[in-house]
Design a protein around this motif. Sequence first.
Motif, PDB file in Angstrom:
ATOM      1  N   ILE A 183      -8.445  18.483  10.238  1.00 35.24           N
ATOM      2  CA  ILE A 183      -7.145  18.609   9.971  1.00 35.24           C
ATOM      3  C   ILE A 183      -7.586  17.789   9.088  1.00 35.24           C
ATOM      4  N   LYS A 184      -6.821  16.481   9.807  1.00 30.39           N
ATOM      5  CA  LYS A 184      -6.334  14.911   9.664  1.00 30.39           C
ATOM      6  C   LYS A 184      -7.134  14.826   8.312  1.00 30.39           C
ATOM      7  N   THR A 185      -8.745  14.538   8.685  1.00 34.05           N
ATOM      8  CA  THR A 185      -9.316  13.928   7.697  1.00 34.05           C
ATOM      9  C   THR A 185      -9.959  14.515   6.709  1.00 34.05           C
ATOM     10  N   ILE A 186      -9.558  15.582   6.488  1.00 34.94           N
ATOM     11  CA  ILE A 186     -10.074  16.281   5.180  1.00 34.94           C
ATOM     12  C   ILE A 186      -9.999  15.298   4.163  1.00 34.94           C
ATOM     13  N   GLY A 187      -9.552  14.694   3.958  1.00 34.40           N
ATOM     14  CA  GLY A 187      -8.996  13.621   2.272  1.00 34.40           C
ATOM     15  C   GLY A 187     -10.417  13.037   3.094  1.00 34.40           C
ATOM     16  N   TRP A 188     -11.044  12.491   3.702  1.00 33.01           N
ATOM     17  CA  TRP A 188     -11.800  11.345   3.613  1.00 33.01           C
ATOM     18  C   TRP A 188     -13.567  12.190   3.928  1.00 33.01           C
ATOM     19  N   TRP A 189     -13.837  13.329   4.065  1.00 33.95           N
ATOM     20  CA  TRP A 189     -14.870  13.769   4.657  1.00 33.95           C
ATOM     21  C   TRP A 189     -15.202  15.226   3.029  1.00 33.95           C
ATOM     22  N   SER A 190     -14.125  15.676   2.168  1.00 33.13           N
ATOM     23  CA  SER A 190     -13.870  16.295   2.044  1.00 33.13           C
ATOM     24  C   SER A 190     -15.327  16.327   0.943  1.00 33.13           C
ATOM     25  N   TRP A 191     -15.355  15.560   0.318  1.00 41.00           N
ATOM     26  CA  TRP A 191     -16.716  15.073  -0.873  1.00 41.00           C
ATOM     27  C   TRP A 191     -18.015  14.990  -0.140  1.00 41.00           C
TER      28      TRP A 191
END
Length: 185
Positions: A51-59
């Motif tokens: 949840i905290k790193t969704i911006g890094w792995w969403s791709w």
Amino acid sequence: MSAAAGRVGRFYTSARRHPWVLGKVADWKIPLGPYTPAQIAVAVVGGFLLIKTIGWWSWMGPVPLVGWLLAIWAVRRPKIRGRAPMQAALGWVLLGWQPTGGRIGGRAARDRAPHPLFGGFTIEDTPAPSRAVQRRPARMTPPGPAADRSSGPRTVQPAAPERAAGPVSGVQQLLALAGQGGGVR
């Protein structure tokens, strides 16, 4: 006593051989459960990190989520040197918590604090030793009935045969001073 009374039989169910698991919370059954504490820890920590790193792995799409679910499945029955992961982690924490010197009587074993040791000595001028050999006094017998039986005065026998005059060691000088009533100051 009968032969049947002396026999003891024990039966352990499979529940005693399985690890501690969580399968129900109140009246609600956990889906796809039961879960071990290690699975719950991986699910909570991994979910928080996702949840905290969704911006890094969403791709990457669902790949991190599938990896998270596989990690939860992989820790269902792991063993670290024959121990469950939680007990192994607790063992490492307790090992790190121990004092380096160990324990004695439940307390940390510690060396005493170092402190300086001061000492001194005095050199005094001593008189030259006499060339005569000192004789030790004879032992005194305790007073009592045996002492009264002596028929006359006792003669003092030398402890060792007399030696020719010569060099005398420092230990012999100290012994001679102690025999004369002197001593080391």
